[in-house]
Enzyme design. Structure first.
Site, PDB file in Angstrom:
ATOM      1  N   SER A 164      81.524  54.787  98.299  1.00 23.33           N
ATOM      2  CA  SER A 164      81.437  55.913  99.222  1.00 23.33           C
ATOM      3  C   SER A 164      81.505  55.422 100.661  1.00 23.33           C
ATOM      4  CB  SER A 164      80.140  56.678  99.001  1.00 23.33           C
ATOM      5  OG  SER A 164      79.087  55.974  99.616  1.00 23.33           O
ATOM      6  N   LYS A 165      81.712  56.367 101.540  1.00 24.89           N
ATOM      7  CA  LYS A 165      81.854  56.057 102.967  1.00 24.89           C
ATOM      8  C   LYS A 165      80.663  55.291 103.512  1.00 24.89           C
ATOM      9  CE  LYS A 165      84.995  59.096 105.302  1.00 24.89           C
ATOM     10  NZ  LYS A 165      85.233  60.484 105.417  1.00 24.89           N
ATOM     11  N   ARG A 166      79.506  55.547 102.941  1.00 23.93           N
ATOM     12  CA  ARG A 166      78.296  54.879 103.435  1.00 23.93           C
ATOM     13  C   ARG A 166      78.405  53.361 103.362  1.00 23.93           C
ATOM     14  NH1 ARG A 166      74.766  57.198  99.867  1.00 23.93           N
ATOM     15  NH2 ARG A 166      76.194  58.935  99.720  1.00 23.93           N
TER      16      ARG A 166
END
Ligand code: GLU
Length: 505
Positions: free
Chosen positions: A266-268
């Site tokens: 994910s972007k995180r």
């Protein structure tokens, strides 16, 4: 003799954001499979969910595919001027331009009693689901509207009541063989009566994907694992339309996982879009090589692949079912190997735009007003050849060797000291090094000569001569060898740097 089916794969993104690295992996699988089998790779845009559309997304998808070398043969493509256009005989290839086609097929299902109008309101459906939850039943439409008489339906339609069309899931069991996951079996009783036409007149993904894959003669459907539970619905639609013979083969691609090996990347955790990786200075060959190896193992020692090698060796059937962890260290390593194989000119062309953004380059460039563009280019190319084997990304050029772009500052005698040599020794050695460099003419200023002459002068006391020289030229504790640095800096600049530390200590 049965005619061999033409291989036609398709990538069918919804233009709702940037091209995700996982989506590029699917597109790459489509592309490689089509190329290997002399087939066609088609790009279709699935924009039936009008609320989620993102302006300009289609063009950006296509540009990223082009950057990666995963270019569609048919469908939505970029024309010669880089504009989005459509090419092929099965168009239009944008779903919002095919609404009449879908309506015709939905009507066919209704006429044959395989689909029905549903007038249930959102409130009623909510209520129904809540009750199902209380009874611990799986949420599923209770078929209230299936019991409406023909007259009741006509009346409601005449009154303009808001409605959708649902596919009546038949009884039985659906079985298919996924090229990655193997045999999948689903009891039809667990499948919801899927909406095929929404109240806004748009088809749902499920209807549109089946109609389009059929009409576009798609032979293989590769897509993300999140769609695996939808495939039985699609198979049932193929059967309802009587298209079993044209049913494509399915392969679902396992998720790309984040560092923990559990959750989806994910972007995180950092970059996820192809654009992000491009912006960071990864060469496209490296990204393609890296994603091809996510979950696929060629079962040989080979780790570095060109696109042509991938075309001949990649096999979707050998993709591992369990998700593949996105390992940035591996990407960096693969990227470094690809950069190593490139010519200096190629690296220069790719790296210059990154370099031009760096402050250290900008001030160096401003100070070089007397230099011609050619001289600047030659200098940067020398730096590239010094750094080439240590680069992982184009944006690293010059980054860790900024002494190439500005004078080393505040060098103290301790910075120059080799082990416990005295200041006197250091001075003498720097003088000696300077003399060696002075003895090499501009026309002989070649790496090999510089290295040979300095090593000759150092004899078995290499550190004594070379350490202070390297430190004087760079001002750094760590850097490429003094030979490489002196060669890239040039004769005049190298001697100037030695002189300026010599007078400072
Ligand atoms: N439009 C779907 C997506 O963006 C494609 C699914 C499929 O390939 O069937 O994920």
């Amino acid at each position: 003799m049965t005619e061999k089916k033409e291989i036609r794969t398709r990538f069918a993104p919804s233009p709702t954001g940037e091209l995700h690295i996982g989506a590029l992996r699917t597109a790459l699988s489509d592309f490689l499979y089509a190329k290997k089998n002399n087939g066609k790779f088609i790009l279709r845009i699935e924009d039936t969910d009008q609320n989620r559309l993102v302006e300009g997304a289609v063009e950006r998808f296509l540009k990223m595919l082009q950057w990666a070398g995963v270019v569609p043969d048919e469908g939505v493509v970029l024309d010669e001027d880089g504009k989005v256009s459509q090419d092929g005989e099965c168009g239009p290839y944008i779903q919002s331009e095919r609404l009449d086609i879908y309506k015709k097929y939905v009507q066919k299902l209704i006429d044959e009693g395989k689909a029905y109008y549903c007038f249930c309101t959102a409130e009623r459906l909510d209520e129904m689901r809540k009750n199902q939850q209380v009874r611990k039943e799986a949420p599923k439409y209770d078929r209230k509207c299936l019991n409406l008489s023909k007259e009741e339906v006509e009346e409601k339609l005449k009154n303009g009541e808001k409605c959708v069309v649902r596919f009546k899931i038949p009884e039985g069991k659906t079985v298919f063989e996924d090229l990655v996951y193997g045999k999948i079996e689903v009891e039809n009783s667990t499948v919801d009566d899927q909406i095929v036409l929404k109240s806004d007149g748009f088809p749902t993904y499920h209807l549109a994907v089946v109609v389009d894959d059929y009409l576009m003669k798609i032979s293989h459907v590769f897509r993300g694992a999140e769609w695996i539970s939808s495939t039985p619905k699609h198979i049932l639609l193929y059967k309802a339309f009587g298209w079993e013979k044209a049913m494509p083969e399915f392969a679902h691609m396992p998720n790309i996982l984040g560092k923990d090996g559990k959750k989806k990347l994910s972007k995180r955790e950092g970059s996820v879009s192809v654009q992000d990786f491009k912006n960071q200075g990864y060469p496209p060959q490296a990204i393609v090589n890296f994603i091809a190896l996510l979950g696929w193992n060629p079962k040989t020692e080979q780790e570095i692949f060109t696109m042509d090698e991938l075309i001949s060796q990649y096999d979707i059937r050998k993709v591992n079912k369990s998700g593949a962890v996105f390992d940035i260290k591996r990407l960096n390593w693969i990227s470094a190997q690809h950069i190593r194989k490139m010519s200096i000119d190629e690296i220069y062309n790719q790296a210059l735009p990154f370099l031009k953004e760096k402050e250290f380059y900008k001030s160096w460039n401003t100070d070089r007003e007397t230099w011609s563009d050619k001289e600047k280019e030659e200098y940067i190319k020398k730096i590239i050849s010094v750094e080439k084997d240590r680069l992982e990304k184009f944006d690293q050029i010059g980054e860790s060797n900024q002494f190439f772009f500005s004078d080393p500052k505040n060098i103290s005698s301790d910075d120059l000291r080799w082990k416990d040599s005295s200041d006197e020794d250091m001075k003498n050695n720097l003088q000696k090094a300077k003399k060696v460099l002075e003895s090499i003419s501009e026309s002989d200023w070649e790496l090999k000569n510089i290295e040979e002459k300095l090593l000759q002068a150092a004899g078995d006391k290499r550190g004594d001569l070379l350490f202070p020289l390297r430190a004087a030229l760079t001002g750094e504790k760590k850097s490429p060898s003094p030979f490489e640095v002196a060669w890239a800096l040039g004769k005049k600049e190298s001697i100037k740097r030695i002189e300026s530390v010599n007078s400072a200590i």
